[in-house]
Scaffold this motif. Sequence first.
Motif, PDB file in Angstrom:
ATOM      1  N   MET A   1       0.838  -1.197   0.000  1.00 23.09           N
ATOM      2  CA  MET A   1       0.000   0.000   0.000  1.00 23.09           C
ATOM      3  C   MET A   1       0.881   1.258   0.000  1.00 23.09           C
ATOM      4  O   MET A   1       1.840   1.349   0.753  1.00 23.09           O
ATOM      5  N   ALA A 241      -5.836   6.942  -6.064  1.00 21.70           N
ATOM      6  CA  ALA A 241      -6.774   5.816  -6.150  1.00 21.70           C
ATOM      7  C   ALA A 241      -7.394   5.724  -7.537  1.00 21.70           C
ATOM      8  O   ALA A 241      -7.539   4.626  -8.098  1.00 21.70           O
ATOM      9  N   SER A 246      -2.721   1.553  -4.885  1.00 21.42           N
ATOM     10  CA  SER A 246      -3.290   1.024  -3.648  1.00 21.42           C
ATOM     11  C   SER A 246      -2.986   1.988  -2.501  1.00 21.42           C
ATOM     12  O   SER A 246      -1.854   2.090  -2.033  1.00 21.42           O
ATOM     13  N   ARG A 248      -4.675   3.856   1.281  1.00 20.79           N
ATOM     14  CA  ARG A 248      -5.667   3.672   2.333  1.00 20.79           C
ATOM     15  C   ARG A 248      -6.954   4.395   1.950  1.00 20.79           C
ATOM     16  O   ARG A 248      -6.916   5.571   1.581  1.00 20.79           O
TER      17      ARG A 248
END
Length: 262
Positions: A1, A241, A246, A248
């Motif tokens: 991430m 995004a 990727s 949060r």
Amino acid sequence: MIRLIPRLDIKSKHLIKGVKLEGLRKIGNPNEYARKYYEQGADELLYMDAVASLYGRNSLTEIVKETVKSVFIPITVGGGIRSVEDAREILRSGADKVAINTAAVQRPDLINEMAKTFGEQCVVLSVEAIRQADGKWLAFTDNGREHTGLDVVEWVKEAVVRGAGEVLLTSVDKEGGRKGYDLALIEAVSEAVSVPVIASGGMGQVMDGVEAVQAGANAIAMADILHYERDTVEGIRQVCAENGLSVRPQEAIHSVHGGELS
């Protein structure tokens, strides 16, 4: 991430910003900016003491102590950390990781000692890279003023073997220029090592960050674009995004931070 990391360069308790790590301009109170970026959903914060080399020590302990009262994300602190004891003091003040540059160049065994004492996840190698005429990059210290003679890629590889758990990779050529990161540098370093690479220096628009990740960065350090309010952490996250990175989810951030922001 992918992590979004506001970078706050500090001089005498003031948040500052420069171009190619020079021509520093005061921006404001670092604690206020740290809080703002935390509320916008930053994944981590990066504090760098911009004048530590002048005094031979880091002076951010009080700022960090104040920050951690209301900011609950990992904080990396760099600048003037020259020994295990220096690192211990910074970590005790509330930092989660320490970034080292000059002291590691002067005595590479410090990386081993810090990794053994605190764990590799606490040790960040900070690299100031300047591209040379032959296309390679050399490592510098003292805000890009002191030549080390070290090839950046080889130096990073050695540091990771010694125990550096992360690399803060700053392109001095690109820093403050708003023209994008040095993608070739990011690609060269990220291909050479398996630890996370934080790209720093040059973010002018959000797509610059997307391109840095596509080149191999695991995290994006941002300063100018946030300090001058040309975008927000939330806005940058959304564009990342939308471009398939990727990150949060914003909803997760609001649920984590919600209790503290009321």
